[in-house]
Design an enzyme around this catalytic site. Structure first.
Site, PDB file in Angstrom:
ATOM      1  N   LEU A   1     -27.938  27.165  18.874  1.00 54.65           N
ATOM      2  CA  LEU A   1     -27.714  25.753  19.211  1.00 54.65           C
ATOM      3  C   LEU A   1     -28.964  24.917  18.961  1.00 54.65           C
ATOM      4  O   LEU A   1     -30.083  25.424  18.986  1.00 54.65           O
ATOM      5  CB  LEU A   1     -27.270  25.608  20.667  1.00 54.65           C
ATOM      6  CG  LEU A   1     -28.206  26.035  21.798  1.00 54.65           C
ATOM      7  CD1 LEU A   1     -29.312  25.047  22.058  1.00 54.65           C
ATOM      8  CD2 LEU A   1     -27.402  26.249  23.065  1.00 54.65           C
TER       9      LEU A   1
ATOM     10  N   CYS B   1     -38.763  26.210  19.884  1.00 56.52           N
ATOM     11  CA  CYS B   1     -38.311  27.365  19.089  1.00 56.52           C
ATOM     12  C   CYS B   1     -39.128  27.607  17.818  1.00 56.52           C
ATOM     13  O   CYS B   1     -39.746  28.659  17.690  1.00 56.52           O
ATOM     14  CB  CYS B   1     -36.840  27.203  18.738  1.00 56.52           C
ATOM     15  SG  CYS B   1     -35.794  27.321  20.196  1.00 56.52           S
TER      16      CYS B   1
ATOM     17  N   LYS C   1     -37.857  15.703  19.027  1.00 57.21           N
ATOM     18  CA  LYS C   1     -36.828  15.143  18.149  1.00 57.21           C
ATOM     19  C   LYS C   1     -35.923  14.270  19.008  1.00 57.21           C
ATOM     20  O   LYS C   1     -36.081  14.233  20.241  1.00 57.21           O
ATOM     21  CB  LYS C   1     -36.035  16.230  17.434  1.00 57.21           C
ATOM     22  CG  LYS C   1     -35.214  17.102  18.365  1.00 57.21           C
ATOM     23  CD  LYS C   1     -34.353  18.033  17.543  1.00 57.21           C
ATOM     24  CE  LYS C   1     -33.495  18.914  18.427  1.00 57.21           C
ATOM     25  NZ  LYS C   1     -32.618  19.768  17.672  1.00 57.21           N
TER      26      LYS C   1
HETATM   27  P1  NAD Z   1     -36.026  27.347  29.294  1.00 53.85           P
HETATM   28  O1  NAD Z   1     -37.465  27.495  29.527  1.00 53.85           O
HETATM   29  O2  NAD Z   1     -35.419  25.986  29.194  1.00 53.85           O
HETATM   30  O3  NAD Z   1     -35.219  28.130  30.428  1.00 53.85           O
HETATM   31  C1  NAD Z   1     -35.496  29.437  30.843  1.00 53.85           C
HETATM   32  C2  NAD Z   1     -35.010  29.582  32.271  1.00 53.85           C
HETATM   33  O4  NAD Z   1     -35.159  30.949  32.682  1.00 53.85           O
HETATM   34  C3  NAD Z   1     -35.814  28.758  33.283  1.00 53.85           C
HETATM   35  O5  NAD Z   1     -34.932  27.960  34.052  1.00 53.85           O
HETATM   36  C4  NAD Z   1     -36.527  29.809  34.149  1.00 53.85           C
HETATM   37  O6  NAD Z   1     -36.678  29.391  35.504  1.00 53.85           O
HETATM   38  C5  NAD Z   1     -35.562  30.970  34.032  1.00 53.85           C
HETATM   39  N1  NAD Z   1     -36.181  32.263  34.343  1.00 53.85           N
HETATM   40  C6  NAD Z   1     -37.378  32.754  33.944  1.00 53.85           C
HETATM   41  N2  NAD Z   1     -37.579  33.985  34.435  1.00 53.85           N
HETATM   42  C7  NAD Z   1     -36.463  34.293  35.156  1.00 53.85           C
HETATM   43  C8  NAD Z   1     -36.073  35.440  35.894  1.00 53.85           C
HETATM   44  N3  NAD Z   1     -36.859  36.513  35.966  1.00 53.85           N
HETATM   45  N4  NAD Z   1     -34.865  35.420  36.499  1.00 53.85           N
HETATM   46  C9  NAD Z   1     -34.065  34.324  36.417  1.00 53.85           C
HETATM   47  N5  NAD Z   1     -34.387  33.206  35.732  1.00 53.85           N
HETATM   48  C10 NAD Z   1     -35.579  33.197  35.104  1.00 53.85           C
HETATM   49  O7  NAD Z   1     -35.715  28.177  27.981  1.00 53.85           O
HETATM   50  P2  NAD Z   1     -34.611  27.901  26.847  1.00 53.85           P
HETATM   51  O8  NAD Z   1     -35.055  26.780  25.974  1.00 53.85           O
HETATM   52  O9  NAD Z   1     -33.252  27.870  27.463  1.00 53.85           O
HETATM   53  O10 NAD Z   1     -34.766  29.237  26.001  1.00 53.85           O
HETATM   54  C11 NAD Z   1     -34.328  30.498  26.482  1.00 53.85           C
HETATM   55  C12 NAD Z   1     -34.345  31.473  25.316  1.00 53.85           C
HETATM   56  O11 NAD Z   1     -33.408  31.051  24.324  1.00 53.85           O
HETATM   57  C13 NAD Z   1     -35.696  31.590  24.611  1.00 53.85           C
HETATM   58  O12 NAD Z   1     -35.861  32.905  24.176  1.00 53.85           O
HETATM   59  C14 NAD Z   1     -35.525  30.662  23.424  1.00 53.85           C
HETATM   60  O13 NAD Z   1     -36.347  31.020  22.359  1.00 53.85           O
HETATM   61  C15 NAD Z   1     -34.084  30.870  23.077  1.00 53.85           C
HETATM   62  N6  NAD Z   1     -33.462  29.746  22.378  1.00 53.85           N
HETATM   63  C16 NAD Z   1     -33.729  28.460  22.749  1.00 53.85           C
HETATM   64  C17 NAD Z   1     -33.106  27.409  22.079  1.00 53.85           C
HETATM   65  C18 NAD Z   1     -33.403  25.975  22.435  1.00 53.85           C
HETATM   66  O14 NAD Z   1     -33.038  25.100  21.673  1.00 53.85           O
HETATM   67  N7  NAD Z   1     -34.043  25.690  23.558  1.00 53.85           N
HETATM   68  C19 NAD Z   1     -32.200  27.673  21.052  1.00 53.85           C
HETATM   69  C20 NAD Z   1     -31.912  28.986  20.726  1.00 53.85           C
HETATM   70  C21 NAD Z   1     -32.559  30.025  21.397  1.00 53.85           C
END
Ligand code: NAD
Length: 438
Positions: free
Chosen positions: A151, A261, A322
């Protein structure tokens, strides 16, 4: 289906809400108490178009619950998604601490056969570590699965509900069946679910992001060259984008890529390559070119101000990395602001959504404007850094009237150079020659 999602950031929250929207019973868990408290009251921790309505509706109808008790999102579910952050470690590799901590917790609390899905972006080999971490405590049978997320922030709901494809890495038929069932509602228009082995699924996510980052850095370099030789990168972009082998998306030059990312995934991929003894010359150059592009943006501003930043008032439109997000992680705006302040300029910034996030990061180092025209009042230069829709067709006469000097640095190529020059601006963009002023 009963679904658990651990981590309620951009990815976990969107996935949880969308799985609930298609009729599943979803429990989302996070260690962040304030976040979960807010979500229970439909107060979202992030700005993402359409997400609030989805959370509110599914919560009201009882299909979506939020908890800080991870066991609640694990014990009775058939499938649990790990969607926690994977920030860069000191050496650039993905820090898997959160992912593996959650995997151990899953092993501890699962009470029925479960499919453990890694949705976080993780390097090749992580599924094996997740499997070992779950197995350490598991009393029930389980399968692991890699299901990278593609996404885009700002269009996350649309991307999740109508994906180009879903990539699923598994090594067992039961896991494949669960994933097919869960994703079927999103793939009714014939978009594929691509099954593969686990390592390839993990690799696919990094390859996709590295390819997209490559296109951006490539076009940024083409734009810089266009500037040097008097060509117009917009024409070049249209000229190459119409070639079906190339395609037209992701060919817009700008101030450099940012976000949560591309920068970290490019770094992590380079780290994986180093550890595997394989050279990734192209990807290494992409990263260098991007760092350079952020600094080149500062140079564009400095040049537009006649080489002197000291004492100048610079207005910035756009802080998010962005449009349509409030995410400022690795935003080029941060580099530009740092360098402007270092050069002795003062900065006032506007952004439709990212001001609270900017205040957290930058505090009182800069001023903030509530309205976009307030920012330009008395400014020596306006720098456009994010391509928000509200910046696309502003009232230029009003801007000219209130600015101290009519200097406009458009780092997103939003405006027509000839028009801006005719309106009396000293106009700079990225890779597009501006005609001589009147
Ligand atoms: P984020 O930082 O917005 O959210 C991560 C969440 O995980 C936070 O709310 C944090 O409190 C929680 N967390 C951390 N440790 C935890 C634990 N031990 N138990 C429960 N909750 C816990 O991150 P995001 O942007 O959603 O990204 C998550 C993953 O997805 C990453 O690996 C990222 O690379 C990948 N990703 C992100 C996107 C994007 O557009 N943001 C797109 C594709 C993939």
């Amino acid at each position: 289906m009963n679904v658990g999602v651990i981590g309620t950031g951009y990815v976990g929250l969107v996935a949880g809400a969308c799985f609930a929207e298609t009729g599943n019973d979803v429990v989302c868990a996070d260690v962040d108490v304030a976040k979960i408290d807010g979500l229970r009251r439909n107060v979202l921790p992030i700005y993402e178009p359409g997400l609030e309505a989805l959370v509110e509706r599914n919560q009201a109808e009882g299909r979506l619950r939020f908890t800080t008790d991870l066991a609640e999102a694990i014990a009775q579910v058939e499938v649990v998604f790990i969607a926690v952050g994977t920030p860069p470690d000191e050496d650039g590799s993905a820090d898997l601490r959160h992912v593996l901590a959650v995997a151990e917790t899953i092993g501890r609390y699962a009470e029925r056969a479960i499919v453990v899905v890694t949705k976080s972006t993780v390097p090749v080999g992580t599924a094996a570590k997740v499997r070992a971490a779950v197995a350490r405590h598991a009393r029930v049978p389980f399968h692991v699965c890699a299901n990278p997320e593609f996404l885009k922030e700002g269009a996350a709901i649309d991307d999740f509900l109508k994906p180009d494809r879903v990539v699923v890495g598994t090594d067992h038929e039961d896991a494949r069946r669960v994933m097919n069932e869960l994703y079927a509602p999103f793939l009714r228009t014939g978009k594929p679910i691509i099954h593969m082995d686990i390592a390839s699924a993990e690799m696919t996510k990094y390859a996709a992001n590295a390819m997209l980052a490559t296109r951006i850095s490539f076009m940024n370099e083409m734009a810089n060259l266009c500037d040097a030789v008097g060509a117009d990168v917009d024409a070049v972009r249209r000229g190459i984008g119409s070639d079906s082998r190339i395609g037209s998306s992701f060919l817009f030059p700008g101030p450099g890529y940012g976000g949560s990312c591309f920068p970290k995934d490019v770094q992590a991929l380079l780290r994986t390559a180093t550890e595997a003894g394989a050279a990734l010359e192209v990807v290494a150059a992409v990263e260098r070119a991007n760092a350079q592009q952020k600094l080149a943006s500062v140079s564009r501003v400095r040049a537009a101000l006649g080489g002197r930043l000291e004492g100048r008032r610079v207005a910035i439109w756009g802080l998010a990395f962005k449009a349509n997000t409030d995410d400022m992680r690795e935003s080029p705006a941060l580099t530009v602001i740092d360098e402007l302040l270092r050069g002795g300029a003062s900065v006032i910034a506007h952004d439709p959504e990212a001001i609270p996030e900017a205040q957290r990061r930058l505090g009182t180092r800069i001023d903030y404007a509530e309205a976009m025209y307030d920012a330009v009042d008395g400014a020596d230069a306006l720098v456009v850094l994010t391509d928000w829709n509200v910046y696309r067709n502003p009232d230029f006469a009003r801007i000219r009237r209130v600015m101290r000097a009519a200097v406009l640095v458009d780092l997103r190529n939003l405006y027509d150079p000839a028009r801006l020059v005719a309106l009396g601006f000293h106009y700079t963009s990225v890779g597009r020659p501006a005609p001589e002023g009147p």
